[in-house]
Design a protein around this motif. Sequence first.
Motif, PDB file in Angstrom:
ATOM      1  N   MET A   1       0.822  -1.204   0.000  1.00  0.00           N
ATOM      2  CA  MET A   1       0.000   0.000   0.000  1.00  0.00           C
ATOM      3  C   MET A   1       0.863   1.264   0.000  1.00  0.00           C
ATOM      4  O   MET A   1       0.584   2.231  -0.697  1.00  0.00           O
ATOM      5  N   PHE A   2       1.936   1.261   0.787  1.00  0.00           N
ATOM      6  CA  PHE A   2       2.786   2.440   0.909  1.00  0.00           C
ATOM      7  C   PHE A   2       3.983   2.380  -0.034  1.00  0.00           C
ATOM      8  O   PHE A   2       4.511   1.308  -0.322  1.00  0.00           O
ATOM      9  N   SER A   3       4.393   3.560  -0.481  1.00  0.00           N
ATOM     10  CA  SER A   3       5.636   3.656  -1.250  1.00  0.00           C
ATOM     11  C   SER A   3       6.821   3.513  -0.298  1.00  0.00           C
ATOM     12  O   SER A   3       6.713   3.766   0.899  1.00  0.00           O
ATOM     13  N   ARG A   4       7.964   3.146  -0.858  1.00  0.00           N
ATOM     14  CA  ARG A   4       9.194   3.022  -0.070  1.00  0.00           C
ATOM     15  C   ARG A   4      10.276   3.879  -0.748  1.00  0.00           C
ATOM     16  O   ARG A   4      10.909   3.446  -1.717  1.00  0.00           O
ATOM     17  N   PRO A   5      10.472   5.115  -0.247  1.00  0.00           N
ATOM     18  CA  PRO A   5      11.425   6.037  -0.877  1.00  0.00           C
ATOM     19  C   PRO A   5      12.836   5.483  -1.007  1.00  0.00           C
ATOM     20  O   PRO A   5      13.565   5.860  -1.937  1.00  0.00           O
ATOM     21  N   GLU A   6      13.210   4.571  -0.117  1.00  0.00           N
ATOM     22  CA  GLU A   6      14.565   4.011  -0.180  1.00  0.00           C
ATOM     23  C   GLU A   6      14.787   3.180  -1.451  1.00  0.00           C
ATOM     24  O   GLU A   6      15.932   2.864  -1.810  1.00  0.00           O
ATOM     25  N   ASN A   7      13.698   2.822  -2.125  1.00  0.00           N
ATOM     26  CA  ASN A   7      13.820   2.033  -3.363  1.00  0.00           C
ATOM     27  C   ASN A   7      13.848   2.890  -4.626  1.00  0.00           C
ATOM     28  O   ASN A   7      13.853   2.361  -5.739  1.00  0.00           O
ATOM     29  N   ASP A   8      13.885   4.194  -4.461  1.00  0.00           N
ATOM     30  CA  ASP A   8      13.776   5.109  -5.607  1.00  0.00           C
ATOM     31  C   ASP A   8      14.786   4.810  -6.720  1.00  0.00           C
ATOM     32  O   ASP A   8      14.425   4.761  -7.903  1.00  0.00           O
ATOM     33  N   ARG A   9      16.026   4.652  -6.338  1.00  0.00           N
ATOM     34  CA  ARG A   9      17.079   4.473  -7.343  1.00  0.00           C
ATOM     35  C   ARG A   9      16.856   3.186  -8.135  1.00  0.00           C
ATOM     36  O   ARG A   9      16.990   3.167  -9.365  1.00  0.00           O
ATOM     37  N   ARG A  10      16.483   2.120  -7.450  1.00  0.00           N
ATOM     38  CA  ARG A  10      16.241   0.852  -8.132  1.00  0.00           C
ATOM     39  C   ARG A  10      15.009   0.937  -9.031  1.00  0.00           C
ATOM     40  O   ARG A  10      14.974   0.377 -10.130  1.00  0.00           O
ATOM     41  N   ILE A  11      13.974   1.652  -8.567  1.00  0.00           N
ATOM     42  CA  ILE A  11      12.758   1.802  -9.371  1.00  0.00           C
ATOM     43  C   ILE A  11      13.046   2.626 -10.620  1.00  0.00           C
ATOM     44  O   ILE A  11      12.539   2.329 -11.712  1.00  0.00           O
ATOM     45  N   MET A  12      13.885   3.654 -10.473  1.00  0.00           N
ATOM     46  CA  MET A  12      14.248   4.468 -11.629  1.00  0.00           C
ATOM     47  C   MET A  12      14.973   3.627 -12.687  1.00  0.00           C
ATOM     48  O   MET A  12      14.688   3.729 -13.894  1.00  0.00           O
ATOM     49  N   ALA A  13      15.872   2.766 -12.225  1.00  0.00           N
ATOM     50  CA  ALA A  13      16.598   1.894 -13.153  1.00  0.00           C
ATOM     51  C   ALA A  13      15.635   0.913 -13.824  1.00  0.00           C
ATOM     52  O   ALA A  13      15.762   0.602 -15.018  1.00  0.00           O
ATOM     53  N   THR A  14      14.647   0.438 -13.061  1.00  0.00           N
ATOM     54  CA  THR A  14      13.643  -0.473 -13.612  1.00  0.00           C
ATOM     55  C   THR A  14      12.809   0.229 -14.673  1.00  0.00           C
ATOM     56  O   THR A  14      12.486  -0.352 -15.723  1.00  0.00           O
ATOM     57  N   TRP A  15      12.445   1.482 -14.419  1.00  0.00           N
ATOM     58  CA  TRP A  15      11.668   2.273 -15.382  1.00  0.00           C
ATOM     59  C   TRP A  15      12.445   2.444 -16.695  1.00  0.00           C
ATOM     60  O   TRP A  15      11.873   2.302 -17.780  1.00  0.00           O
ATOM     61  N   GLU A  16      13.731   2.729 -16.590  1.00  0.00           N
ATOM     62  CA  GLU A  16      14.554   2.904 -17.792  1.00  0.00           C
ATOM     63  C   GLU A  16      14.627   1.605 -18.589  1.00  0.00           C
ATOM     64  O   GLU A  16      14.548   1.627 -19.826  1.00  0.00           O
ATOM     65  N   ARG A  17      14.766   0.483 -17.897  1.00  0.00           N
ATOM     66  CA  ARG A  17      14.781  -0.810 -18.596  1.00  0.00           C
ATOM     67  C   ARG A  17      13.426  -1.095 -19.234  1.00  0.00           C
ATOM     68  O   ARG A  17      13.343  -1.599 -20.355  1.00  0.00           O
ATOM     69  N   PHE A  18      12.369  -0.759 -18.509  1.00  0.00           N
ATOM     70  CA  PHE A  18      11.011  -0.984 -19.021  1.00  0.00           C
ATOM     71  C   PHE A  18      10.798  -0.236 -20.336  1.00  0.00           C
ATOM     72  O   PHE A  18      10.279  -0.793 -21.311  1.00  0.00           O
ATOM     73  N   LEU A  19      11.212   1.018 -20.386  1.00  0.00           N
ATOM     74  CA  LEU A  19      11.005   1.823 -21.585  1.00  0.00           C
ATOM     75  C   LEU A  19      11.876   1.368 -22.749  1.00  0.00           C
ATOM     76  O   LEU A  19      11.518   1.565 -23.918  1.00  0.00           O
ATOM     77  N   SER A  20      13.003   0.763 -22.427  1.00  0.00           N
ATOM     78  CA  SER A  20      13.893   0.282 -23.491  1.00  0.00           C
ATOM     79  C   SER A  20      13.493  -1.097 -23.991  1.00  0.00           C
ATOM     80  O   SER A  20      14.109  -1.635 -24.910  1.00  0.00           O
ATOM     81  N   GLY A  21      12.479  -1.688 -23.369  1.00  0.00           N
ATOM     82  CA  GLY A  21      11.993  -2.985 -23.798  1.00  0.00           C
ATOM     83  C   GLY A  21      12.684  -4.152 -23.142  1.00  0.00           C
ATOM     84  O   GLY A  21      12.425  -5.309 -23.489  1.00  0.00           O
ATOM     85  N   GLU A  22      13.549  -3.888 -22.167  1.00  0.00           N
ATOM     86  CA  GLU A  22      14.237  -4.969 -21.469  1.00  0.00           C
ATOM     87  C   GLU A  22      13.351  -5.532 -20.362  1.00  0.00           C
ATOM     88  O   GLU A  22      12.328  -4.955 -19.992  1.00  0.00           O
TER      89      GLU A  22
END
Length: 344
Positions: A1-22
């Motif tokens: 339910m809650f966001s976890r700010p400590e995961n921001d960097r990993r989520i950002m990297a996941t977003w970049e991979r997602f957009l690149s089709g990886e």
Amino acid sequence: MFSRPENDRRIMATWERFLSGEESSSDALRRLIDDSWRRCFDASVDPDRNRAPVPLTENFLHSLRNEHGELLTASTPVMALAREFLSETGTVMVLTDQSGTILSLEGDTAVRGAAENVHLLSGANWSELACGTNAIGTALTIGQPVQIHSAEHYCAGIKRWTCSATVIRDPYDGEILGVIDVSGLSSSYSRQSLALVVTTAGRIENRLARFEMEVRYQLLEHCMRGLTDTTVDGIIVFDRRGRPIKANERAPSVLADFDAARWDGKHIDLASLALGRAEGELPPTGLPDWIQPDWVEPVIHDGRRIGSLLTLPNRRAGTVFGKARRATERGEAAVADSFDDLIG
């Protein structure tokens, strides 16, 4: 339910991979965020978008606010309390309609400049289709409380923000009426924001329930005065949403006669009968084909329509129904206990 700010960097990297089709799977990415990203991708939402679409003009916004006047009336005193509570938190409280268009906002004036930069303004639309993953749009999509923080947003220009939102529902039928949201720059993140919006939505829904009860009392009072218990016809009172709430004792038998005469096999009964919404003097939007518009009378109170009165002619009695006959019946002595069957 809650966001976890400590995961921001990993989520950002996941977003970049997602957009690149990886492959974008990551234990840092919550399922609701992954699902939302995929909806946005499938809908061709621009991940480089840096703000919401241009807000509505004042004229269109004025019309929209009039359309949602009751929601605004219920929300205004509740949100006024938020104005002081949020004044030094770096956040604003936002009210939207069911499409995600902002109707009003209150809160810390210090964050208003940043809010304007991303069009977090009255008249701007924050649905997922318009702005990608965000608390307002995602709450509307899934119908549940949502917290979206920083990198979890789909669109790059909104990743500086943190937001918590939940839907406001019609207390009688559960229909989504809008969203209440608390947003601020990512440094203002707080788990308590989600609890605040849930509590605020509950207070608004309670006020809406009281409003609806008042309207129903007005509707029934009007109909009790205007009808007699001597009519041979079936009389049904519908609320402003077109749902039956009262019927006289003849209504079930008259309805049964109409049901027996149906040739298409569609069953007619009191509990499932609905007319749809109606405005002013216009016929209801969902009027069944077997009901003549002339059988439906609008109930107007203080210049607004609060319901409808349906008079079903009794075929066994051979009555002729029309406006002239209905006007005659209105002139007869009123009996306050005309209705016996409560159905809603």
